[in-house]
Design an enzyme around this catalytic site. Structure first.
Site, PDB file in Angstrom:
ATOM      1  N   LYS A  12     -10.550 -21.302 -51.482  1.00 24.12           N
ATOM      2  CA  LYS A  12      -9.645 -21.861 -50.470  1.00 24.12           C
ATOM      3  C   LYS A  12      -9.760 -23.383 -50.422  1.00 24.12           C
ATOM      4  O   LYS A  12      -8.769 -24.108 -50.466  1.00 24.12           O
ATOM      5  CB  LYS A  12      -9.970 -21.308 -49.083  1.00 24.12           C
ATOM      6  CG  LYS A  12      -9.286 -22.082 -47.946  1.00 24.12           C
ATOM      7  CD  LYS A  12      -9.681 -21.556 -46.583  1.00 24.12           C
ATOM      8  CE  LYS A  12     -10.943 -22.084 -46.033  1.00 24.12           C
ATOM      9  NZ  LYS A  12     -10.855 -23.371 -45.330  1.00 24.12           N
ATOM     10  N   ASN A  13     -11.003 -23.882 -50.327  1.00 22.57           N
ATOM     11  CA  ASN A  13     -11.188 -25.318 -50.112  1.00 22.57           C
ATOM     12  C   ASN A  13     -10.925 -26.158 -51.350  1.00 22.57           C
ATOM     13  O   ASN A  13     -10.884 -27.372 -51.275  1.00 22.57           O
ATOM     14  CB  ASN A  13     -12.585 -25.576 -49.533  1.00 22.57           C
ATOM     15  CG  ASN A  13     -12.667 -25.054 -48.120  1.00 22.57           C
ATOM     16  OD1 ASN A  13     -11.637 -24.801 -47.479  1.00 22.57           O
ATOM     17  ND2 ASN A  13     -13.871 -24.872 -47.624  1.00 22.57           N
ATOM     18  N   ARG A  38      -5.855 -28.469 -40.772  1.00 24.38           N
ATOM     19  CA  ARG A  38      -6.524 -29.774 -40.809  1.00 24.38           C
ATOM     20  C   ARG A  38      -6.454 -30.415 -42.179  1.00 24.38           C
ATOM     21  O   ARG A  38      -6.276 -31.614 -42.342  1.00 24.38           O
ATOM     22  CB  ARG A  38      -7.995 -29.616 -40.459  1.00 24.38           C
ATOM     23  CG  ARG A  38      -8.343 -29.274 -39.055  1.00 24.38           C
ATOM     24  CD  ARG A  38      -9.843 -29.309 -38.957  1.00 24.38           C
ATOM     25  NE  ARG A  38     -10.318 -30.513 -39.584  1.00 24.38           N
ATOM     26  CZ  ARG A  38     -10.237 -31.707 -39.008  1.00 24.38           C
ATOM     27  NH1 ARG A  38      -9.696 -31.815 -37.834  1.00 24.38           N
ATOM     28  NH2 ARG A  38     -10.656 -32.790 -39.614  1.00 24.38           N
ATOM     29  N   CYS A  88     -11.295 -28.952 -33.704  1.00 22.59           N
ATOM     30  CA  CYS A  88     -11.058 -27.510 -33.815  1.00 22.59           C
ATOM     31  C   CYS A  88     -12.255 -26.793 -33.214  1.00 22.59           C
ATOM     32  O   CYS A  88     -13.168 -27.438 -32.693  1.00 22.59           O
ATOM     33  CB  CYS A  88     -10.817 -27.102 -35.265  1.00 22.59           C
ATOM     34  SG  CYS A  88     -12.325 -27.016 -36.223  1.00 22.59           S
ATOM     35  N   ARG A 115     -14.383 -33.255 -35.365  1.00 19.89           N
ATOM     36  CA  ARG A 115     -13.878 -33.497 -36.720  1.00 19.89           C
ATOM     37  C   ARG A 115     -13.014 -34.752 -36.825  1.00 19.89           C
ATOM     38  O   ARG A 115     -11.839 -34.668 -37.201  1.00 19.89           O
ATOM     39  CB  ARG A 115     -13.178 -32.263 -37.248  1.00 19.89           C
ATOM     40  CG  ARG A 115     -14.079 -31.024 -37.171  1.00 19.89           C
ATOM     41  CD  ARG A 115     -13.481 -29.819 -37.792  1.00 19.89           C
ATOM     42  NE  ARG A 115     -13.501 -29.883 -39.246  1.00 19.89           N
ATOM     43  CZ  ARG A 115     -13.107 -28.879 -40.026  1.00 19.89           C
ATOM     44  NH1 ARG A 115     -12.681 -27.762 -39.475  1.00 19.89           N
ATOM     45  NH2 ARG A 115     -13.141 -28.964 -41.324  1.00 19.89           N
ATOM     46  N   PRO A 116     -13.568 -35.929 -36.538  1.00 15.93           N
ATOM     47  CA  PRO A 116     -12.796 -37.169 -36.656  1.00 15.93           C
ATOM     48  C   PRO A 116     -12.457 -37.460 -38.117  1.00 15.93           C
ATOM     49  O   PRO A 116     -13.005 -36.833 -39.019  1.00 15.93           O
ATOM     50  CB  PRO A 116     -13.774 -38.219 -36.109  1.00 15.93           C
ATOM     51  CG  PRO A 116     -15.132 -37.635 -36.317  1.00 15.93           C
ATOM     52  CD  PRO A 116     -14.979 -36.146 -36.205  1.00 15.93           C
ATOM     53  N   VAL A 117     -11.544 -38.392 -38.360  1.00 13.55           N
ATOM     54  CA  VAL A 117     -11.176 -38.795 -39.726  1.00 13.55           C
ATOM     55  C   VAL A 117     -11.410 -40.292 -39.945  1.00 13.55           C
ATOM     56  O   VAL A 117     -10.772 -40.918 -40.792  1.00 13.55           O
ATOM     57  CB  VAL A 117      -9.705 -38.414 -40.026  1.00 13.55           C
ATOM     58  CG1 VAL A 117      -9.540 -36.896 -40.111  1.00 13.55           C
ATOM     59  CG2 VAL A 117      -8.751 -39.023 -38.996  1.00 13.55           C
ATOM     60  N   ASP A 118     -12.365 -40.835 -39.179  1.00 13.37           N
ATOM     61  CA  ASP A 118     -12.620 -42.291 -39.265  1.00 13.37           C
ATOM     62  C   ASP A 118     -13.036 -42.723 -40.667  1.00 13.37           C
ATOM     63  O   ASP A 118     -12.676 -43.810 -41.122  1.00 13.37           O
ATOM     64  CB  ASP A 118     -13.705 -42.678 -38.232  1.00 13.37           C
ATOM     65  CG  ASP A 118     -14.968 -41.846 -38.395  1.00 13.37           C
ATOM     66  OD1 ASP A 118     -16.076 -42.406 -38.371  1.00 13.37           O
ATOM     67  OD2 ASP A 118     -14.842 -40.609 -38.598  1.00 13.37           O
ATOM     68  N   LEU A 119     -13.760 -41.878 -41.390  1.00 16.28           N
ATOM     69  CA  LEU A 119     -14.215 -42.272 -42.732  1.00 16.28           C
ATOM     70  C   LEU A 119     -13.042 -42.332 -43.721  1.00 16.28           C
ATOM     71  O   LEU A 119     -13.006 -43.179 -44.607  1.00 16.28           O
ATOM     72  CB  LEU A 119     -15.284 -41.296 -43.239  1.00 16.28           C
ATOM     73  CG  LEU A 119     -16.551 -41.189 -42.381  1.00 16.28           C
ATOM     74  CD1 LEU A 119     -17.484 -40.109 -42.930  1.00 16.28           C
ATOM     75  CD2 LEU A 119     -17.276 -42.529 -42.299  1.00 16.28           C
ATOM     76  N   ASP A 141     -20.623 -23.282 -44.292  1.00 14.62           N
ATOM     77  CA  ASP A 141     -19.629 -22.202 -44.281  1.00 14.62           C
ATOM     78  C   ASP A 141     -20.252 -20.831 -44.526  1.00 14.62           C
ATOM     79  O   ASP A 141     -19.547 -19.822 -44.486  1.00 14.62           O
ATOM     80  CB  ASP A 141     -18.531 -22.469 -45.327  1.00 14.62           C
ATOM     81  CG  ASP A 141     -17.751 -23.739 -45.017  1.00 14.62           C
ATOM     82  OD1 ASP A 141     -17.053 -24.238 -45.908  1.00 14.62           O
ATOM     83  OD2 ASP A 141     -17.872 -24.247 -43.881  1.00 14.62           O
ATOM     84  N   VAL A 144     -24.243 -29.788 -39.728  1.00 19.55           N
ATOM     85  CA  VAL A 144     -23.005 -30.430 -40.198  1.00 19.55           C
ATOM     86  C   VAL A 144     -21.942 -30.484 -39.097  1.00 19.55           C
ATOM     87  O   VAL A 144     -21.275 -31.498 -38.914  1.00 19.55           O
ATOM     88  CB  VAL A 144     -22.460 -29.713 -41.449  1.00 19.55           C
ATOM     89  CG1 VAL A 144     -21.136 -30.328 -41.906  1.00 19.55           C
ATOM     90  CG2 VAL A 144     -23.488 -29.761 -42.581  1.00 19.55           C
ATOM     91  N   ARG A 160      -6.843 -16.712 -42.319  1.00 22.24           N
ATOM     92  CA  ARG A 160      -6.653 -18.086 -42.781  1.00 22.24           C
ATOM     93  C   ARG A 160      -7.431 -18.358 -44.064  1.00 22.24           C
ATOM     94  O   ARG A 160      -7.003 -19.116 -44.909  1.00 22.24           O
ATOM     95  CB  ARG A 160      -7.145 -19.081 -41.722  1.00 22.24           C
ATOM     96  CG  ARG A 160      -6.310 -19.122 -40.457  1.00 22.24           C
ATOM     97  CD  ARG A 160      -6.719 -20.316 -39.656  1.00 22.24           C
ATOM     98  NE  ARG A 160      -6.753 -21.486 -40.517  1.00 22.24           N
ATOM     99  CZ  ARG A 160      -7.334 -22.633 -40.151  1.00 22.24           C
ATOM    100  NH1 ARG A 160      -7.946 -22.700 -38.987  1.00 22.24           N
ATOM    101  NH2 ARG A 160      -7.339 -23.665 -40.953  1.00 22.24           N
TER     102      ARG A 160
END
Ligand code: EPZ
Length: 442
Positions: free
Chosen positions: A27-28, A97, A121, A126-130, A314, A336, A406
């Site tokens: 999936k990933n 996401r 979520c 789960r920020p996206v600053d990076l 996971d 994590v 999902r």
């Protein structure tokens, strides 16, 4: 409010499993490689694509951008010649996401992108600053307004510039977004403290097959030399190591000898090591096939999740379920994500002995779990509840299957193939007597 009742999985526990199960594409890997097709001005032929709700959502988003996608079995033909849209609608991004990762290839290909912030979520903020910081270091002007990330590359060429980027945390998504962005940038990019997950490597190899110049994927330093354009590709997605690990745990928790294939054994080193530490034997039968030979006296072991090659977050929920039935005490630590222990309350409803201390679960093994109606809170939590149901006395009813679907390709069917007594209750008649649960805050 729809009055269609959501499906429920009914599991009769303590039935031994046997035989072998086929592992689907990852999936990933599939999700990010599909966003990678935005980089390519020609055709992409992608094989071994799992049948998942998340993949359907990604196809919907890419079609919104103007890509033409055809599915034949587990193969997708993607025509990314014409991107007609550089902005993604919130209602689509909020469903998935990973669609935020499209900001990298969109910016690289078009020099402009508008993508809503995915938001948090069930498992964390789960920020996206990076991601944003790295794109800024590559010369993009990025601002966030009304929940949307607006990014544009100034100048006539509209091409990103190569840069030296250090990630504060080896984020999988940030590594993938920035690596994709760098493939079409002007000059060289180095990503330090990069994520080393197998899905990052599969994406890098996919991009290289399109003509990208990438070195070091799978290590903590990735180097990319930008090229003007990428060409058509025929790619096959790697097997899903998390689905594979979930089935190994199904064998362990039911004390059943089963085989899984195809797998890449090196992708499962940490998972196999922990199963062997418990006393189970993992046998490699050929290049891409593993078999679990269970012990009848599994020992409790401690688990701490870490970025790859550490123990995968996971697989945390599945192993936590396994520890509830192991001999002795164990500690499962999630490092994590900050909120990934929501399966604990449901496992306790099945008779597990667990105390939570922040992100540490202190588990004392019990001889037996008992079946109960339980509710999933997220993708891997739902898998853990299915596994607990396979081992429990009596019947377990798992609700919240939209989480499971999902990320797992027909999990219940595959378990049926191994002899599990599991069925999906879908009709109003089948669901008439099922109490509809609500998820409790822990
Ligand atoms: C990927 O998510 C996977 N999803 C996740 O799988 C997986 O759990 C995760 O990597 C870790 O292995 C996909 O590939 C689609 P991260 P991602 O960026 O990329 C923080 C599953 O069950 N962070 O490595 O979103 C973040 O909050 C899913 O299949 C920042 O602070 O994960 C988290 O605490 C769940 N800023 C940590 O890093 C950023 O800009 C790891 O996140 C990015 C991340």
């Amino acid at each position: 409010m729809s009055d269609v009742l959501p499906p429920v999985l009914e599991i009769v526990g303590r039935i031994p499993l046997q035989g072998e199960v086929r592992i689907s594409g990852a999936k990933n890997s599939a999700l990010v490689i599909l966003t990678g097709t935005l980089l390519c001005g020609e055709d992409c032929h992608i094989r071994n694509v799992p049948r998942l709700m998340d993949v359907e959502s990604m196809m919907e988003i890419l079609t919104f951008f103007g890509l033409k996608i055809q599915r034949q079995g587990d193969t997708l033909d993607v025509d990314a010649r014409h991107i007609t849209q550089s902005s993604a609608p919130y209602e689509l991004v909020s469903k998935l996401r990973a669609s935020f990762f499209a900001i990298g290839p969109l910016l690289a290909r078009l020099g402009v992108a508008r993508v809503p912030l995915p938001g948090g979520c069930a498992i964390g903020a789960r920020p996206v600053d990076l991601h944003v910081r790295g794109l800024r270091e590559m010369g993009a002007h990025v601002h966030i307004e009304h929940g949307v990330v607006h990014a544009v590359v100034p100048g006539s060429s509209r091409r990103l510039k190569g840069a030296k980027i250090y990630l504060d945390f080896p984020s999988v998504g940030a590594t993938e977004t920035l690596m994709m962005a760098a493939t079409l940038a002007e000059g060289d990019t180095t990503i330090e403290n990069a994520a080393q997950e197998p899905e990052v490597v599969d994406l890098a190899n996919f991009c290289r097959a399109m003509g990208a110049k990438i070195r070091g994927a799978g290590t903590n330093t990735i180097q990319i030399v930008g090229v003007p354009r990428l060409h058509a590709v025929d790619w096959s997605i790697v097997p899903d190591r998390i689905e594979a690990g979930t089935f190994l745990v199904a064998g362990a928790i039911t004390q059943s000898e089963i085989s899984i294939f195809p797998v890449v054994p090196d992708h499962l080193t940490a998972v196999v090591a922990k199963l062997e530490e418990m006393g189970h034997r993992i046998v490699q039968d050929g290049l891409n096939r593993l078999r679990i030979v269970p012990t009848d006296c599994p020992q409790a072991v401690d688990i701490e999740t870490l970025p790859f090659p550490g123990f995968p977050t996971d697989m945390q929920a599945q192993f936590l379920a396994l520890m509830t039935l192991a001999e002795g005490n164990s500690v499962v630590t999630e490092t994590v994500f900050e909120n990934r222990m929501r399966h604990v309350a449901e496992l306790k409803r099945m008779g597990a002995n667990i105390r939570l201390r922040g992100n540490n679960a202190l588990i004392s093994g019990v001889p037996l779990l008992s079946g109960a109606p339980v509710m999933s809170s997220d993708l891997r939590a739902s898998a853990a509840l299915v596994l607990a149901g396979l081992a429990a006395e009596g019947k377990t009813l798992v609700q919240g299957l939209h989480h499971l679907d999902r990320g797992y390709d027909r999990l219940d069917r595959k378990l049926q193939g191994l002899g599990a007594q599991i069925r999906r209750l879908e009709t109003p008649e089948e669901l008439a007597h099922i109490p509809q649960l609500a998820l409790k805050e822990i």
